[in-house]
Design a protein around this motif. Structure first.
Motif, PDB file in Angstrom:
ATOM      1  N   HIS A  12      31.920  27.152  35.965  1.00 60.80           N
ATOM      2  CA  HIS A  12      30.515  27.357  36.313  1.00 60.80           C
ATOM      3  C   HIS A  12      30.419  28.357  37.464  1.00 60.80           C
ATOM      4  O   HIS A  12      31.174  28.285  38.425  1.00 60.80           O
ATOM      5  CB  HIS A  12      29.878  26.019  36.714  1.00 60.80           C
ATOM      6  N   ARG A  13      29.473  29.311  37.368  1.00 64.73           N
ATOM      7  CA  ARG A  13      29.311  30.335  38.400  1.00 64.73           C
ATOM      8  C   ARG A  13      28.073  30.077  39.231  1.00 64.73           C
ATOM      9  O   ARG A  13      27.020  29.715  38.693  1.00 64.73           O
ATOM     10  CB  ARG A  13      29.220  31.714  37.763  1.00 64.73           C
ATOM     11  N   VAL A  14      28.204  30.312  40.550  1.00 62.69           N
ATOM     12  CA  VAL A  14      27.096  30.136  41.479  1.00 62.69           C
ATOM     13  C   VAL A  14      27.081  31.271  42.490  1.00 62.69           C
ATOM     14  O   VAL A  14      28.086  31.951  42.705  1.00 62.69           O
ATOM     15  CB  VAL A  14      27.174  28.783  42.239  1.00 62.69           C
ATOM     16  N   TYR A  15      25.924  31.455  43.110  1.00 62.35           N
ATOM     17  CA  TYR A  15      25.780  32.367  44.239  1.00 62.35           C
ATOM     18  C   TYR A  15      24.597  31.864  45.042  1.00 62.35           C
ATOM     19  O   TYR A  15      23.540  31.611  44.468  1.00 62.35           O
ATOM     20  CB  TYR A  15      25.517  33.803  43.791  1.00 62.35           C
ATOM     21  N   PRO A  16      24.736  31.710  46.325  1.00 59.86           N
ATOM     22  CA  PRO A  16      25.923  31.875  47.150  1.00 59.86           C
ATOM     23  C   PRO A  16      26.912  30.734  46.922  1.00 59.86           C
ATOM     24  O   PRO A  16      26.655  29.811  46.153  1.00 59.86           O
ATOM     25  CB  PRO A  16      25.371  31.865  48.575  1.00 59.86           C
TER      26      PRO A  16
ATOM     27  N   LEU B 261      23.082  42.915  58.476  1.00 59.70           N
ATOM     28  CA  LEU B 261      23.225  41.867  59.487  1.00 59.70           C
ATOM     29  C   LEU B 261      24.553  41.127  59.359  1.00 59.70           C
ATOM     30  O   LEU B 261      24.629  39.913  59.503  1.00 59.70           O
ATOM     31  CB  LEU B 261      22.061  40.882  59.392  1.00 59.70           C
ATOM     32  N   GLY B 262      25.608  41.870  59.034  1.00 60.98           N
ATOM     33  CA  GLY B 262      26.938  41.294  58.948  1.00 60.98           C
ATOM     34  C   GLY B 262      27.216  40.480  57.700  1.00 60.98           C
ATOM     35  O   GLY B 262      28.229  39.794  57.622  1.00 60.98           O
ATOM     36  N   ARG B 263      26.334  40.549  56.705  1.00 66.89           N
ATOM     37  CA  ARG B 263      26.515  39.802  55.462  1.00 66.89           C
ATOM     38  C   ARG B 263      26.391  40.734  54.269  1.00 66.89           C
ATOM     39  O   ARG B 263      25.626  41.695  54.295  1.00 66.89           O
ATOM     40  CB  ARG B 263      25.444  38.711  55.324  1.00 66.89           C
TER      41      ARG B 263
END
Length: 118
Positions: A13-17, A110-112
């Protein structure tokens, strides 16, 4: 360039984040996988109230467009192909139609690493 999502090592199963546990099976190990393409499900153009409120700005001011202006903020819902997940991304330009294929990539802010598409 690609966008990185997280795939459960147990069920795929794929997720984000990223999540601490897989929402499908509860497993606690995931691997980062790259997705390059998505299908456009919906989009909206966010009004830029700050730009409109400034006197002398915009196309009706008679001044030439600013080449550093990023333009309107366009937010879209996209299904990563071929196996998901569904993502909320920022678009670089207005899309043509629902179902359009888009290239997915990450852009640092912002560093992400944030999800974008074009």
């Amino acid at each position: 360039m690609s966008l990185h999502v997280y795939q459960c090592r147990a069920c795929g199963h794929r997720v984000y984040p990223a999540r601490l546990w897989c929402p499908a099976c509860g497993h606690d190990e995931a691997q980062e996988v790259a997705v390059d393409e998505g299908e456009l499900l919906a989009w909206t153009v966010m009004p830029d109230k700050g730009r409109a409120a400034q006197p002398g700005s915009g196309s009706d001011s008679g001044s030439p467009p600013d080449p550093t202006d990023p333009g309107p903020v366009i937010i879209a819902t996209v299904r990563a192909l071929p196996e998901g997940p569904v993502l909320v991304v920022r678009l670089q330009a207005p899309p043509a139609h629902i179902g359009q294929r888009l290239r997915l990539f990450e852009r640092q802010a912002l560093g992400r690493a944030l999800p974008w598409a074009d």
